[in-house]
Scaffold this motif. Structure first.
Motif, PDB file in Angstrom:
ATOM      1  N   ILE A  79       0.791  -1.471  -0.150  1.00  0.00           N
ATOM      2  CA  ILE A  79       0.006   0.512  -0.247  1.00  0.00           C
ATOM      3  C   ILE A  79       1.535   1.633  -0.037  1.00  0.00           C
ATOM      4  CG2 ILE A  79      -1.672   1.214   1.288  1.00  0.00           C
ATOM      5  CD1 ILE A  79      -2.249  -1.110   2.397  1.00  0.00           C
ATOM      6  N   PHE A  80       0.600   2.323  -1.522  1.00  0.00           N
ATOM      7  CA  PHE A  80       1.802   3.183  -0.738  1.00  0.00           C
ATOM      8  C   PHE A  80       0.486   4.756  -1.039  1.00  0.00           C
ATOM      9  CE2 PHE A  80       3.512   6.011  -4.178  1.00  0.00           C
ATOM     10  CZ  PHE A  80       4.644   6.702  -3.585  1.00  0.00           C
ATOM     11  N   GLY A  81       0.850   5.627   0.149  1.00  0.00           N
ATOM     12  CA  GLY A  81      -0.128   6.880   0.094  1.00  0.00           C
ATOM     13  C   GLY A  81       0.668   7.373  -1.098  1.00  0.00           C
ATOM     14  N   LYS A  82      -1.035   7.624  -2.326  1.00  0.00           N
ATOM     15  CA  LYS A  82      -0.271   8.292  -3.269  1.00  0.00           C
ATOM     16  C   LYS A  82      -0.648   9.916  -3.328  1.00  0.00           C
ATOM     17  CE  LYS A  82      -5.303   8.129  -5.460  1.00  0.00           C
ATOM     18  NZ  LYS A  82      -6.091   7.300  -6.183  1.00  0.00           N
ATOM     19  N   ARG A  83      -1.608   9.794  -1.878  1.00  0.00           N
ATOM     20  CA  ARG A  83      -1.739  11.322  -1.340  1.00  0.00           C
ATOM     21  C   ARG A  83      -0.778  11.992  -0.729  1.00  0.00           C
ATOM     22  NH1 ARG A  83      -7.923  13.590  -0.294  1.00  0.00           N
ATOM     23  NH2 ARG A  83      -7.906  13.655  -2.353  1.00  0.00           N
ATOM     24  N   ARG A  84       0.090  13.106  -0.724  1.00  0.00           N
ATOM     25  CA  ARG A  84       0.907  13.871   0.417  1.00  0.00           C
ATOM     26  C   ARG A  84       1.741  12.783   0.108  1.00  0.00           C
ATOM     27  NH1 ARG A  84      -3.875  14.938   3.487  1.00  0.00           N
ATOM     28  NH2 ARG A  84      -4.452  17.180   3.380  1.00  0.00           N
ATOM     29  N   ALA A  85       2.167  12.575  -0.952  1.00  0.00           N
ATOM     30  CA  ALA A  85       3.370  11.231  -1.140  1.00  0.00           C
ATOM     31  C   ALA A  85       5.347  11.723  -0.185  1.00  0.00           C
ATOM     32  CB  ALA A  85       4.095  11.411  -2.299  1.00  0.00           C
ATOM     33  N   TYR A  86       4.950  12.910   0.508  1.00  0.00           N
ATOM     34  CA  TYR A  86       6.215  13.111   0.997  1.00  0.00           C
ATOM     35  C   TYR A  86       5.818  12.613   2.236  1.00  0.00           C
ATOM     36  CZ  TYR A  86       2.412  16.707   2.601  1.00  0.00           C
ATOM     37  OH  TYR A  86       1.265  17.180   3.203  1.00  0.00           O
ATOM     38  N   GLN A  87       5.007  12.067   2.449  1.00  0.00           N
ATOM     39  CA  GLN A  87       5.091  11.658   4.049  1.00  0.00           C
ATOM     40  C   GLN A  87       5.757  10.358   3.375  1.00  0.00           C
ATOM     41  OE1 GLN A  87       0.425  10.993   4.928  1.00  0.00           O
ATOM     42  NE2 GLN A  87       0.515  12.868   5.828  1.00  0.00           N
ATOM     43  N   ARG A  88       5.604   9.989   2.972  1.00  0.00           N
ATOM     44  CA  ARG A  88       7.031   8.469   2.758  1.00  0.00           C
ATOM     45  C   ARG A  88       5.795   7.285   3.866  1.00  0.00           C
ATOM     46  NH1 ARG A  88      12.676   9.923   1.031  1.00  0.00           N
ATOM     47  NH2 ARG A  88      12.823   8.167   2.128  1.00  0.00           N
ATOM     48  N   LYS A  89       5.118   6.982   2.583  1.00  0.00           N
ATOM     49  CA  LYS A  89       4.536   5.692   3.511  1.00  0.00           C
ATOM     50  C   LYS A  89       3.949   4.902   2.656  1.00  0.00           C
ATOM     51  CE  LYS A  89       1.674   7.822   7.012  1.00  0.00           C
ATOM     52  NZ  LYS A  89       0.264   9.048   7.959  1.00  0.00           N
ATOM     53  N   ALA A  90       4.796   4.034   2.839  1.00  0.00           N
ATOM     54  CA  ALA A  90       4.778   2.622   1.846  1.00  0.00           C
ATOM     55  C   ALA A  90       4.918   1.362   2.636  1.00  0.00           C
ATOM     56  CB  ALA A  90       5.271   2.801   0.264  1.00  0.00           C
ATOM     57  N   SER A 135       3.640  14.751  -7.335  1.00  0.00           N
ATOM     58  CA  SER A 135       3.135  15.138  -7.665  1.00  0.00           C
ATOM     59  C   SER A 135       2.161  15.842  -7.808  1.00  0.00           C
ATOM     60  CB  SER A 135       2.406  14.508  -6.001  1.00  0.00           C
ATOM     61  OG  SER A 135       2.849  14.197  -5.508  1.00  0.00           O
ATOM     62  N   VAL A 136       0.742  16.557  -7.942  1.00  0.00           N
ATOM     63  CA  VAL A 136       0.503  17.509  -8.105  1.00  0.00           C
ATOM     64  C   VAL A 136      -1.463  17.997  -7.298  1.00  0.00           C
ATOM     65  CG1 VAL A 136       0.681  17.745 -10.837  1.00  0.00           C
ATOM     66  CG2 VAL A 136      -1.674  16.349  -9.437  1.00  0.00           C
ATOM     67  N   GLY A 137      -1.135  19.060  -6.943  1.00  0.00           N
ATOM     68  CA  GLY A 137      -2.716  20.208  -6.374  1.00  0.00           C
ATOM     69  C   GLY A 137      -1.904  20.593  -4.778  1.00  0.00           C
ATOM     70  N   GLY A 138      -2.871  21.303  -4.418  1.00  0.00           N
ATOM     71  CA  GLY A 138      -1.632  22.455  -3.313  1.00  0.00           C
ATOM     72  C   GLY A 138      -1.520  22.166  -2.469  1.00  0.00           C
ATOM     73  N   LEU A 139      -3.496  21.694  -1.481  1.00  0.00           N
ATOM     74  CA  LEU A 139      -3.144  21.357  -0.018  1.00  0.00           C
ATOM     75  C   LEU A 139      -3.258  19.737   0.201  1.00  0.00           C
ATOM     76  CD1 LEU A 139      -6.519  23.427   1.186  1.00  0.00           C
ATOM     77  CD2 LEU A 139      -3.938  24.221   1.315  1.00  0.00           C
ATOM     78  N   SER A 140      -3.457  19.202  -0.929  1.00  0.00           N
ATOM     79  CA  SER A 140      -3.404  17.676  -1.025  1.00  0.00           C
ATOM     80  C   SER A 140      -2.585  17.159  -2.343  1.00  0.00           C
ATOM     81  CB  SER A 140      -4.650  17.860  -0.363  1.00  0.00           C
ATOM     82  OG  SER A 140      -4.389  15.722   0.034  1.00  0.00           O
ATOM     83  N   PRO A 141      -1.882  17.250  -2.079  1.00  0.00           N
ATOM     84  CA  PRO A 141      -0.635  16.508  -3.100  1.00  0.00           C
ATOM     85  C   PRO A 141      -0.779  15.131  -3.656  1.00  0.00           C
ATOM     86  CG  PRO A 141       0.486  17.149  -2.079  1.00  0.00           C
ATOM     87  CD  PRO A 141      -0.222  18.079  -1.724  1.00  0.00           C
ATOM     88  N   THR A 142      -1.264  15.010  -4.928  1.00  0.00           N
ATOM     89  CA  THR A 142      -1.216  13.504  -5.440  1.00  0.00           C
ATOM     90  C   THR A 142      -0.943  12.706  -6.749  1.00  0.00           C
ATOM     91  OG1 THR A 142      -3.693  13.685  -4.010  1.00  0.00           O
ATOM     92  CG2 THR A 142      -3.503  11.943  -5.764  1.00  0.00           C
ATOM     93  N   ILE A 143      -0.231  11.667  -6.359  1.00  0.00           N
ATOM     94  CA  ILE A 143       0.113  10.906  -7.914  1.00  0.00           C
ATOM     95  C   ILE A 143      -0.577  10.646  -8.865  1.00  0.00           C
ATOM     96  CG2 ILE A 143       1.770   9.806  -8.160  1.00  0.00           C
ATOM     97  CD1 ILE A 143       3.187   9.584  -5.524  1.00  0.00           C
ATOM     98  N   ASN A 144      -0.361  11.168 -10.251  1.00  0.00           N
ATOM     99  CA  ASN A 144      -1.413  10.357 -10.635  1.00  0.00           C
ATOM    100  C   ASN A 144      -0.845   8.219 -11.610  1.00  0.00           C
ATOM    101  OD1 ASN A 144      -2.201  10.662 -14.179  1.00  0.00           O
ATOM    102  ND2 ASN A 144      -4.190  11.169 -13.595  1.00  0.00           N
ATOM    103  N   TRP A 145      -1.464   8.120 -11.516  1.00  0.00           N
ATOM    104  CA  TRP A 145      -0.834   6.902 -12.180  1.00  0.00           C
ATOM    105  C   TRP A 145      -0.189   7.027 -13.473  1.00  0.00           C
ATOM    106  CZ3 TRP A 145       1.519   2.335 -10.873  1.00  0.00           C
ATOM    107  CH2 TRP A 145       1.551   1.556 -11.658  1.00  0.00           C
TER     108      TRP A 145
END
Length: 379
Positions: A79-90, A135-145
């Motif tokens: 499980i890899f967090g695509k939202r706020r990837a800077y949190q480094r959750k995988a 990642s794209v977006g301001g408050l909650s940057p998200t990765i597009n597959w």
């Protein structure tokens, strides 16, 4: 910590025969959706259940906690967090369950990457930095597959991957054992706190107001970001040792001096009630120091007792906007009245436990740093 064989593996990391692969060649995105309201699955993993920098899932929820379409995951998936990837959750999955739609469920392609190496690859700085960059977006940057799948990464041959995976999992097992030791020490500490301060029904007790006085910190008229002076002792500084502000000499006579022997209590804010020992410097306005005014009570004994009472103090905080400690509650806490010899026995016990905890925490920190260094050496 590493064997000679493992050292040789690292020293011989010749990348000339490594090959570059697109991410969608390295891993598949699993997009099987599940309705939490109708599923028979019992485990739900949200991003809040995954710790940063960890490949393991240590907490979980249930499908009843959430609504809307969720993703199904299987043992071996990551499980890899695509939202706020800077949190480094995988984190790797070892169960069948569902997870947040704010994550990708990734499954290693065993023809390209060893599934045992895959979770560590996702924690490499190379992968994480690329994930943040796209990642794209301001408050909650998200990765597009669509963007992630096109990213290219250099990977070692499969036989070398197996050796590297073995090395990194060996390091992970060392960290797991050290965490088990730490958990046992923390439980032992809590058991002794309960034994001496809750289960003791025979000792005479005295209200805290008869043995301590409370002195509130003051904000100095001048604070510097750097320069000559002594630290302004905020809770952050006391916890981490990172100096945020300096109190210059001209403000010393208008500030509350403290040192390593002072018992402090965080008086205001979300963590009001937390107990800390001081450092040399000046007390922040959000904190108080407790002054022992009655002979026969040792400062370290009072500290350990109040550490036991921390949760009670926190629950009794008052104020809605900015919680603060209820002074009446502090004053009326009853502390056991023990001889100095008995107090010293208790103090020595907790000091020994605290030293052991700090030593294990240091080992864990060192092992994690080494593991991270190895991951980044590889990728």
């Amino acid at each position: 910590m590493m064997t000679m064989k493992q050292n040789i593996v690292l020293k011989n990391l010749d990348k000339t025969n490594w090959k570059s692969f697109r991410f969608d060649q390295i891993a598949n995105k699993i997009s099987e959706t599940v309705d939490p309201n109708t599923t028979d699955l019992e485990i739900y993993i949200g991003l809040e259940h995954i710790d940063a920098e960890s490949i393991h899932i240590n907490r979980q929820g249930t499908p009843a906690d959430v609504s809307g379409g969720k993703l199904k995951c299987y043992p071996g998936d990551v499980i890899f967090g695509k939202r706020r990837a800077y949190q480094r959750k995988a984190a790797i999955v070892d169960f069948e369950g569902i997870c947040s739609a704010h994550a990708f469920v990734l499954r290693a392609n065993p023809k390209v990457i060893d599934p045992k190496l895959f979770p560590f690859f996702l924690h490499s700085d190379l992968f994480m930095h690329k994930a943040v960059d796209i990642s794209v977006g301001g408050l909650s940057p998200t990765i597009n597959w669509g963007q992630l799948k096109e990213q290219e990464f250099l990977l070692p041959p499969k036989d070398q991957q197996a050796q590297l995976a073995e090395l990194l999992w060996t390091m992970d097992e060392v960290i797991a054992r050290e965490n088990e030791v730490l958990e046992k020490l923390i439980k032992e500490d809590l058991a002794y706190l309960k034994h001496y301060f809750y289960d003791d029904k025979n000792s005479e007790r005295i209200k805290l107001k008869h043995i301590v006085s409370v002195k509130k910190g003051k904000k100095p008229p001048v604070l510097l970001e750097e320069g000559d002076g002594l630290p302004y002792c905020t809770a952050k500084y006391l916890r981490t040792g990172k100096i945020e502000s300096i109190v210059p000499k001209e403000s010393w006579n208008k500030s509350i001096k403290i040192d390593e022997t002072d018992i402090l209590i965080l008086w205001d804010g979300s963590n009001a009630g937390e107990m800390l020992f001081g450092k040399e410097g000046f007390l922040a306005s959000t904190m108080c120091k407790l002054i022992i005014k009655k002979e026969g009570f040792l400062k370290d004994f009072v500290f350990q007792f109040l550490r036991f009472k921390t949760n009670d103090i926190k629950r009794a905080t008052v104020g809605s906007a900015i919680p603060h400690v209820d002074p009446g509650m502090i004053e009326n806490i009853e502390i056991p009245k023990l001889t100095k010899i008995d107090q010293e026995v208790i103090i020595n016990l907790f000091n020994s436990l605290n030293n052991s905890i700090k030593l294990v925490e240091l080992k864990i920190s060192s092992s994690k740093s080494l593991q991270k260094s190895l991951i980044n050496q590889v990728f």
